[in-house]
Enzyme design. Sequence first.
Site, PDB file in Angstrom:
ATOM      1  N   GLU A  31      -5.353  -2.746  12.682  1.00  0.00           N
ATOM      2  CA  GLU A  31      -5.153  -3.427  11.582  1.00  0.00           C
ATOM      3  C   GLU A  31      -6.108  -4.755  11.445  1.00  0.00           C
ATOM      4  O   GLU A  31      -6.660  -4.906  10.516  1.00  0.00           O
ATOM      5  CB  GLU A  31      -3.796  -3.983  11.648  1.00  0.00           C
ATOM      6  CG  GLU A  31      -2.477  -3.027  11.718  1.00  0.00           C
ATOM      7  CD  GLU A  31      -2.612  -1.775  10.743  1.00  0.00           C
ATOM      8  OE1 GLU A  31      -3.273  -1.956   9.525  1.00  0.00           O
ATOM      9  OE2 GLU A  31      -2.344  -0.658  10.982  1.00  0.00           O
ATOM     10  N   GLU A  87      -9.743   4.320   6.440  1.00  0.00           N
ATOM     11  CA  GLU A  87      -9.018   4.621   7.390  1.00  0.00           C
ATOM     12  C   GLU A  87      -9.561   5.660   8.638  1.00  0.00           C
ATOM     13  O   GLU A  87      -9.395   5.346   9.795  1.00  0.00           O
ATOM     14  CB  GLU A  87      -7.574   5.734   6.922  1.00  0.00           C
ATOM     15  CG  GLU A  87      -6.564   4.621   6.108  1.00  0.00           C
ATOM     16  CD  GLU A  87      -6.080   3.552   6.911  1.00  0.00           C
ATOM     17  OE1 GLU A  87      -6.375   3.224   7.935  1.00  0.00           O
ATOM     18  OE2 GLU A  87      -5.581   2.671   6.283  1.00  0.00           O
ATOM     19  N   GLU A 131       0.825  -1.064  -0.128  1.00  0.00           N
ATOM     20  CA  GLU A 131      -0.107   0.117  -0.118  1.00  0.00           C
ATOM     21  C   GLU A 131       0.789   1.263  -0.101  1.00  0.00           C
ATOM     22  O   GLU A 131       1.871   1.267   0.828  1.00  0.00           O
ATOM     23  CB  GLU A 131      -0.776  -0.051   1.286  1.00  0.00           C
ATOM     24  CG  GLU A 131      -1.926   1.118   1.267  1.00  0.00           C
ATOM     25  CD  GLU A 131      -2.859   1.465   2.321  1.00  0.00           C
ATOM     26  OE1 GLU A 131      -2.860   0.360   3.108  1.00  0.00           O
ATOM     27  OE2 GLU A 131      -3.868   2.173   2.434  1.00  0.00           O
TER      28      GLU A 131
HETATM   29  N1  B3K Z   1      -2.817   1.128   5.667  1.00  0.00           N
HETATM   30  C1  B3K Z   1      -1.645   1.333   6.191  1.00  0.00           C
HETATM   31  C2  B3K Z   1      -0.831   2.364   5.827  1.00  0.00           C
HETATM   32  C3  B3K Z   1      -0.099   2.267   4.703  1.00  0.00           C
HETATM   33  C4  B3K Z   1       0.603   3.618   4.279  1.00  0.00           C
HETATM   34  C5  B3K Z   1       1.270   3.810   2.841  1.00  0.00           C
HETATM   35  N2  B3K Z   1       2.035   4.684   2.646  1.00  0.00           N
HETATM   36  C6  B3K Z   1      -1.671   1.002   7.685  1.00  0.00           C
HETATM   37  C7  B3K Z   1      -3.026   1.587   8.298  1.00  0.00           C
HETATM   38  O1  B3K Z   1      -3.362   2.570   8.420  1.00  0.00           O
HETATM   39  O2  B3K Z   1      -3.385   0.473   9.024  1.00  0.00           O
HETATM   40 ZN    ZN Z   2      -5.332   1.931   8.823  1.00  0.00          ZN
END
Ligand code: B3K
Ligand code: ZN
Length: 880
Positions: A306, A328, A129
């Site tokens: 997560e 997010e 990501e």
């Molecule tokens: N989704 C990842 C973050 C990815 C960042 C990419 N530069 C972690 C999180 O927010 O859970």
């Molecule tokens: Zn996240």
Amino acid sequence: MREATPKTVYLKDYTPPEYLIDEIELTFELDAERTLVRSHLSLRRNPQCHSECVTLELQGEELELLSVAVNGEKLADTDFVITPEAMIIRRVPQDKAFVVSIENRINPAANTALEGLYLSSSMLCTQCEAQGFRKITWFLDRPDVMTRFKTTLIADKNRYPVLLSNGNRTGQGDLADGRHWVGWQDPFAKPCYLFALVAGQLECVADEFITMSGRRIELEIFVEQHNVDKCAHAMQSLKNAMRWDEETYGLEYDLDLYMIVAVDHFNMGAMENKGLNIFNTKFVLARPDTATDSDYEHIEGVIGHEYFHNWSGNRVTCRDWFQLSLKEGFTVFRDQQFSGDRTSPAVKRIEDVNALRTRQFAEDAGPLAHPVRPEAYIEINNFYTLTVYEKGAEVVRMLHTLLGSEGFRKGCDLYFKRHDGQAVTCEDFIKALEDANGVEFGQFRRWYAQAGTPLLTVTQHYAADAKQLHLTIQQSCPPTPNQPVKQALHIPVKLGLLNQDGSTATVRMRDNSATEVTLNLTETEQTFVFEDLPTQPVVSLLRGFSAPVNLNMERSLEELAFLLRHDSDTFNRWEAGQQLACQIIFGLMTDLQNGRALQLDEVMIDAYRSVLSGSFDDLSYQALLLALPEESYLAGQMAVIDVDAIHQAREFVKTTLATRLRTEFQALYAQHHRDESGCFDAGAVGRRRMKNTCLSYLSKLEIEDSYRLATQQFQTARNMTDQMAALAAIVNSYHPNKADSLESFYRQWEQEALVIDKWFALQASSSLPNTFATVQALMRHPAFDMKTPNRVRALIGAFSQANPVHFHAKNGEGYQFLADQVLVLNELNPQIASRMVTGLAQWRRYDPERQALMKQQLQRIVASEHLSKDVYEIASKSLA
Ligand code: B3K
Ligand code: ZN
């Protein structure tokens, strides 16, 4: 690295993908320097897309192509084009599905950007990501292309005994040449940003979880051998998170296996890859003697975050990266709820708001301000921001407030049901909440599109004869880049009223009466009338910080002290103390600027004395009531930031409180100080927090008694919270044993990278003289490493973001130092480099001399050659 003019990507240009990839078969022959990647992509035209084009464009960067075939037929050089960012196949079948087969090579050891496949210590791991998959092989690297992955990993069995990928293990075996293979299959279609692999010498800590429907899930945490004794808390956190999501959202885990791998080199906190989370060691490893209470809390929070992504992000994902807050903001909201439930909702809320107001509000007020759903980006990695995450979570929280717990849950149920397996938008989320509740959030949607922090200006009028209180609230929002004019937002404002004796007054509005109400502010100006009030009540507004706004309401020191004593809303009670301290500190700054002698108002001393003598079940909360607003929060309130005056005035308040309330601080220290190790119940955490708050005040006295207290605690501490708090008291005072203590701490913890990070950060953030020289010396310390993001954040990040007095030294040395490091990092790790540039972004907030010096460094950065897109975007937008 950057092309001549980096391209801007716009939300308005979104079009659905022309092709879909139903399945990918991926084979890796892993090697630190020469990894071979073979992929078979099963493609077809997207039935929803009616364009005429017959070409296929796959994204890929920094890849060495070995061969490409369509339906088994190798393509000639004339059949396709390779650009720095893509492979364009000139003609592919239109009327039926087809398979593209690609062979390419990559070099993980040379990958210091830590995106794609890279080497961390001796293990191979991935970060895809947002757009890292294209650094592994050519693909339709966009989140709305969801594919079923079958992955075979082949590697030397001694060097890489553990081979992991997403989903379920389907087979394994040995090869004749000392290598072995493991097959993986993920039954859930997913975007490639959720792909992961890990290979290395790893130990597995295993456990299990029985889901609400009785399924048994294997839980595995993989770490290097020397860290096996630091996984228990992460494992327990995972089980807590799984249970909590079942109980709170009715969401159950879907695969039979959940794996977490901890790696030393990681650009951020952790990554929610399907079934195979990869974590920064900082958010996994904890033992009472190596991790502080706040580390323990962060670990539980990030493990939860997560895990929650498995639904909010993975099962239902984003259509495009402009929708990032869909997963997010929502997931941060969920992890905040979880952490609040696990610890103390009051303390968690205060900490979250404090972070939001000091950091996100600054972002929203500066040149990098953008809406929760941005409209344009050059480098998407730059948009993993406080606005997308934390303000995004506040937006979800407001929806929760407006719908109530049950309504919100109904909306979420519908959202997950309706969109399971889809890549959707923020609009789809709101729509589901609306449909499930039969409501309409028309105006509320503006929160997603409009940047900047709204300001509420409140005036009140009490009409004694009518027994009414008239409360007028005006809303406005300052201009932000590309948004000069703002529209009114729908802002939920929670309110309570207090009688003069501190008791709760009933809130009566027309026929409604309650102890607390949520006002719906939708106009630029609105007046709310409260009835039946025989005496003028004290208003407690924006309870629980019900909206991410600034509040401007005139209050006397006495009124604030009153609320600090009596407000039944835990957030507003704390907030009253903060506002009291702010007013006093700003008053002292004016005295300083006018050369007047400083004197601390007795109201403040009395207010703190009453907090110290109060009885609290939650000692963490009591400790928070005693914490002065941070310098960065104070800075955010000033038109022109005066770092030295803020520091001096705040230190004066702290030292005076310590002097005047010394007996109280000493008594509470003694009352709560225990020699305890390994105990993380709320009681023990609260005792430590309270005791260490007292220690921090007492260390301001610069007296033998306090030095002794700090030394004793430092030497006898059996947990990292106490040891670190004692070391901080020593390092941030003129304690005679400073050098020895730092040295002995280093020797004690030399082998524990995460503890050494604390050692770097503590020194880098000291406001005492000579810190800049110390930072320069630490840059040459053998344990410093520019290729380890945690270390860079600990030293360079702490200095530039947590040391206002020295970073903003008048001679500009701090700025020059930061720009030097940014330019070095730019070559190694653009993501980390661009994070560091943000230290200069707020340049317009300072005096003309500092402005000029900061601007000069930003210009120097922008002018330098080989600038990455990441750094270019942040530095150039900061100057715009
Ligand atoms: N989704 C990842 C973050 C990815 C960042 C990419 N530069 C972690 C999180 O927010 O859970
Ligand atoms: Zn996240």
